[in-house]
Design an enzyme around this catalytic site. Structure first.
Site, mmCIF file in Angstrom:
data_model
loop_
_atom_site.group_PDB
_atom_site.id
_atom_site.type_symbol
_atom_site.label_atom_id
_atom_site.label_comp_id
_atom_site.label_asym_id
_atom_site.label_seq_id
_atom_site.Cartn_x
_atom_site.Cartn_y
_atom_site.Cartn_z
ATOM 1 N N GLY A 14 -17.831 28.009 13.669
ATOM 2 C CA GLY A 14 -18.106 26.813 12.860
ATOM 3 C C GLY A 14 -18.078 25.558 13.718
ATOM 4 O O GLY A 14 -17.741 24.474 13.259
ATOM 5 N N ALA A 15 -18.456 25.732 14.993
ATOM 6 C CA ALA A 15 -18.347 24.620 15.953
ATOM 7 C C ALA A 15 -19.514 23.644 15.857
ATOM 8 O O ALA A 15 -19.556 22.647 16.579
ATOM 9 C CB ALA A 15 -18.251 25.164 17.377
ATOM 10 N N VAL A 65 -20.634 34.919 11.010
ATOM 11 C CA VAL A 65 -19.311 35.525 11.272
ATOM 12 C C VAL A 65 -19.005 36.666 10.298
ATOM 13 O O VAL A 65 -18.150 37.506 10.565
ATOM 14 C CB VAL A 65 -18.167 34.482 11.235
ATOM 15 C CG1 VAL A 65 -18.331 33.435 12.320
ATOM 16 C CG2 VAL A 65 -18.024 33.849 9.859
ATOM 17 N N ASN A 91 -12.689 28.983 12.539
ATOM 18 C CA ASN A 91 -12.806 27.757 11.737
ATOM 19 C C ASN A 91 -13.957 27.812 10.727
ATOM 20 O O ASN A 91 -13.955 27.069 9.752
ATOM 21 C CB ASN A 91 -12.982 26.577 12.711
ATOM 22 C CG ASN A 91 -13.540 25.347 12.027
ATOM 23 O OD1 ASN A 91 -12.802 24.592 11.381
ATOM 24 N ND2 ASN A 91 -14.854 25.134 12.117
ATOM 25 N N ASN A 150 -6.336 25.823 -6.483
ATOM 26 C CA ASN A 150 -7.129 24.695 -6.983
ATOM 27 C C ASN A 150 -8.071 25.182 -8.081
ATOM 28 O O ASN A 150 -8.780 26.176 -7.869
ATOM 29 C CB ASN A 150 -7.936 24.064 -5.837
ATOM 30 C CG ASN A 150 -8.433 22.680 -6.170
ATOM 31 O OD1 ASN A 150 -7.912 22.026 -7.085
ATOM 32 N ND2 ASN A 150 -9.438 22.223 -5.456
ATOM 33 N N TYR A 156 -12.279 30.382 -2.891
ATOM 34 C CA TYR A 156 -11.908 29.664 -1.660
ATOM 35 C C TYR A 156 -10.385 29.745 -1.436
ATOM 36 O O TYR A 156 -9.923 30.048 -0.330
ATOM 37 C CB TYR A 156 -12.377 28.216 -1.789
ATOM 38 C CG TYR A 156 -12.155 27.349 -0.574
ATOM 39 C CD1 TYR A 156 -12.968 27.484 0.554
ATOM 40 C CD2 TYR A 156 -11.151 26.380 -0.551
ATOM 41 C CE1 TYR A 156 -12.774 26.672 1.665
ATOM 42 C CE2 TYR A 156 -10.956 25.564 0.542
ATOM 43 C CZ TYR A 156 -11.771 25.708 1.655
ATOM 44 O OH TYR A 156 -11.579 24.902 2.750
ATOM 45 N N LYS A 160 -8.388 31.475 1.676
ATOM 46 C CA LYS A 160 -7.516 30.687 2.557
ATOM 47 C C LYS A 160 -6.066 31.170 2.502
ATOM 48 O O LYS A 160 -5.358 31.160 3.521
ATOM 49 C CB LYS A 160 -7.617 29.201 2.189
ATOM 50 C CG LYS A 160 -9.011 28.593 2.450
ATOM 51 C CD LYS A 160 -9.396 28.694 3.921
ATOM 52 C CE LYS A 160 -10.677 27.961 4.251
ATOM 53 N NZ LYS A 160 -11.014 28.048 5.672
ATOM 54 N N ILE A 189 -10.410 16.221 4.649
ATOM 55 C CA ILE A 189 -10.902 15.716 5.934
ATOM 56 C C ILE A 189 -12.352 15.256 5.747
ATOM 57 O O ILE A 189 -13.131 15.935 5.063
ATOM 58 C CB ILE A 189 -10.858 16.831 7.004
ATOM 59 C CG1 ILE A 189 -9.472 17.534 7.029
ATOM 60 C CG2 ILE A 189 -11.228 16.300 8.387
ATOM 61 C CD1 ILE A 189 -8.287 16.661 7.365
HETATM 62 P P1 NDP Z 1 -18.533 21.939 7.585
HETATM 63 O O1 NDP Z 1 -19.191 22.412 6.322
HETATM 64 O O2 NDP Z 1 -18.672 20.533 8.011
HETATM 65 O O3 NDP Z 1 -18.955 22.888 8.810
HETATM 66 C C1 NDP Z 1 -18.832 24.278 8.692
HETATM 67 C C2 NDP Z 1 -19.210 24.956 9.989
HETATM 68 O O4 NDP Z 1 -19.025 26.366 9.791
HETATM 69 C C3 NDP Z 1 -20.670 24.755 10.354
HETATM 70 O O5 NDP Z 1 -20.819 24.628 11.746
HETATM 71 C C4 NDP Z 1 -21.330 26.042 9.870
HETATM 72 O O6 NDP Z 1 -22.489 26.433 10.608
HETATM 73 C C5 NDP Z 1 -20.228 27.043 10.122
HETATM 74 N N1 NDP Z 1 -20.379 28.241 9.286
HETATM 75 C C6 NDP Z 1 -20.359 28.337 7.946
HETATM 76 N N2 NDP Z 1 -20.564 29.593 7.572
HETATM 77 C C7 NDP Z 1 -20.739 30.325 8.700
HETATM 78 C C8 NDP Z 1 -21.027 31.687 8.965
HETATM 79 N N3 NDP Z 1 -21.150 32.585 7.972
HETATM 80 N N4 NDP Z 1 -21.153 32.076 10.253
HETATM 81 C C9 NDP Z 1 -21.026 31.189 11.266
HETATM 82 N N5 NDP Z 1 -20.771 29.885 11.077
HETATM 83 C C10 NDP Z 1 -20.624 29.456 9.810
HETATM 84 O O7 NDP Z 1 -16.985 22.331 7.367
HETATM 85 P P2 NDP Z 1 -15.635 21.546 7.788
HETATM 86 O O8 NDP Z 1 -15.712 21.104 9.184
HETATM 87 O O9 NDP Z 1 -15.311 20.583 6.719
HETATM 88 O O10 NDP Z 1 -14.577 22.740 7.643
HETATM 89 C C11 NDP Z 1 -14.210 23.560 8.722
HETATM 90 C C12 NDP Z 1 -13.099 24.490 8.259
HETATM 91 O O11 NDP Z 1 -12.003 23.730 7.769
HETATM 92 C C13 NDP Z 1 -13.528 25.416 7.119
HETATM 93 O O12 NDP Z 1 -12.928 26.686 7.283
HETATM 94 C C14 NDP Z 1 -12.944 24.736 5.908
HETATM 95 O O13 NDP Z 1 -12.706 25.640 4.854
HETATM 96 C C15 NDP Z 1 -11.659 24.143 6.458
HETATM 97 N N6 NDP Z 1 -11.135 23.032 5.694
HETATM 98 C C16 NDP Z 1 -11.882 21.874 5.564
HETATM 99 C C17 NDP Z 1 -11.369 20.827 4.830
HETATM 100 C C18 NDP Z 1 -12.106 19.544 4.649
HETATM 101 O O14 NDP Z 1 -11.587 18.681 3.922
HETATM 102 N N7 NDP Z 1 -13.228 19.328 5.264
HETATM 103 C C19 NDP Z 1 -10.048 20.937 4.156
HETATM 104 C C20 NDP Z 1 -9.383 22.182 4.386
HETATM 105 C C21 NDP Z 1 -9.920 23.187 5.141
HETATM 106 P P3 NDP Z 1 -23.862 25.564 10.583
HETATM 107 O O15 NDP Z 1 -23.550 24.291 11.313
HETATM 108 O O16 NDP Z 1 -24.806 26.427 11.319
HETATM 109 O O17 NDP Z 1 -24.174 25.382 9.136
#
Ligand code: NDP
Length: 248
Positions: A14-15, A65, A91, A150, A156, A160, A189
């Site tokens: 998820g980078a 993933v 992530n 929630n 979700y 988690k 976030i």
């Molecule tokens: P974003 O939606 O901004 O980014 C998610 C990233 O994960 C993207 O790069 C996406 O890929 C990648 N991704 C999603 N599904 C897959 C998959 N099946 N295979 C590979 N890559 C995947 O999410 P956030 O940065 O907000 O969240 C990151 C983590 O933090 C998550 O696990 C989320 O549940 C957790 N989190 C976030 C919170 C928040 O408030 N934002 C709060 C609590 C937890 P692509 O760029 O190609 O779409």
């Protein structure tokens, strides 16, 4: 405190955006070579490019993933190329919200497969290599929702909460090989994931946050980077809540 990383290679899922991007950039700043993983080639490719442009070491890999076979094959190919992948940050995560009685089986399965099974797939793919090297850091990004539950997020929250039990089990199984495994639980976030909240919803969220602001991706990356460093060698099986004080 100066953090040390000795010739480490990390894989961050998820980078491509948000928190994962901040983690990848932060590790790269510490001299870690980072393999950036996301669904789309474009998003993880751009982050890898950003790291390279800043003088760091990175590559990218577009992969789902949740696809166990693809992850196993990619893991084997990466280990053949790098000889060691020392740090794994699970992530990647998605939401498919809805009230339980109306939640489709597909929304349940997809969220569990990505958020929880995705982490299992990567630990399986890279854990053996870490065990052989007798050094490793695994960080799983969970959520405060996994601690509190929630309404509208049963899938979700289950994924988690599952990640927390998973992290503690991995910590116990791999401890004898000097591999630590911890979970980081972000609150709200500012990322694409939370950009769907309207002004009223954001206000309601902030009422529950003693520090009265949404977190930034860097707030999470700072803790993750520490947990991946040499200095965090005596910390394992823990959940670090980074949420502005929401859960106490
Ligand atoms: P974003 O939606 O901004 O980014 C998610 C990233 O994960 C993207 O790069 C996406 O890929 C990648 N991704 C999603 N599904 C897959 C998959 N099946 N295979 C590979 N890559 C995947 O999410 P956030 O940065 O907000 O969240 C990151 C983590 O933090 C998550 O696990 C989320 O549940 C957790 N989190 C976030 C919170 C928040 O408030 N934002 C709060 C609590 C937890 P692509 O760029 O190609 O779409």
């Amino acid at each position: 405190m100066l953090l040390t990383f000795e010739n480490r290679v990390a894989l961050v899922t998820g980078a491509g955006r948000g928190i994962g991007r901040a983690i990848a950039l932060s590790l790269a700043k510490e001299g870690v070579e980072v393999i950036c993983v996301s669904r789309s080639d474009k998003s993880c490719g751009a982050v890898a490019q950003e790291i390279l442009a800043a003088g760091g070491k990175a590559e990218h890999l577009a992969i789902d993933v949740a696809d166990a076979k693809a992850v196993a094959e990619a893991g084997a190919a990466l280990l053949a190329k790098h000889a060691h992948i020392d740090i794994l940050v699970n992530n990647a995560g998605i939401t498919k919200d809805g009230m339980l009685l109306r939640m489709s089986d597909e929304a349940w399965d997809e969220v569990l497969k990505t958020n929880l099974t995705g982490a299992f797939n990567w630990v399986k793919a890279l854990g053996y290599g870490m065990a052989r090297k007798r050094w490793g850091r695994i960080v799983n990004i969970t959520s405060v929702v996994g601690l509190m539950g929630n309404a509208g997020q049963a899938n979700y929250a289950a994924s988690k909460a599952g990640l927390i039990g998973f992290s503690k089990s991995v910590a116990r199984e791999f401890a004898s090989r000097s591999i630590t495994c911890n979970a980081v639980a972000p609150g709200f976030i500012s990322t694409d994931m939370t950009s769907v909240l309207n002004e009223e919803q954001t206000k309601a969220v902030l009422e529950k946050v003693p520090l009265k602001r949404l977190g930034s991706p860097d707030d999470i990356a700072n803790v993750v980077t520490y947990l991946c460093s040499e200095q965090a060698s005596y910390i394992t099986g823990q959940v670090f809540t980074v949420d502005g004080g929401m859960v106490m």
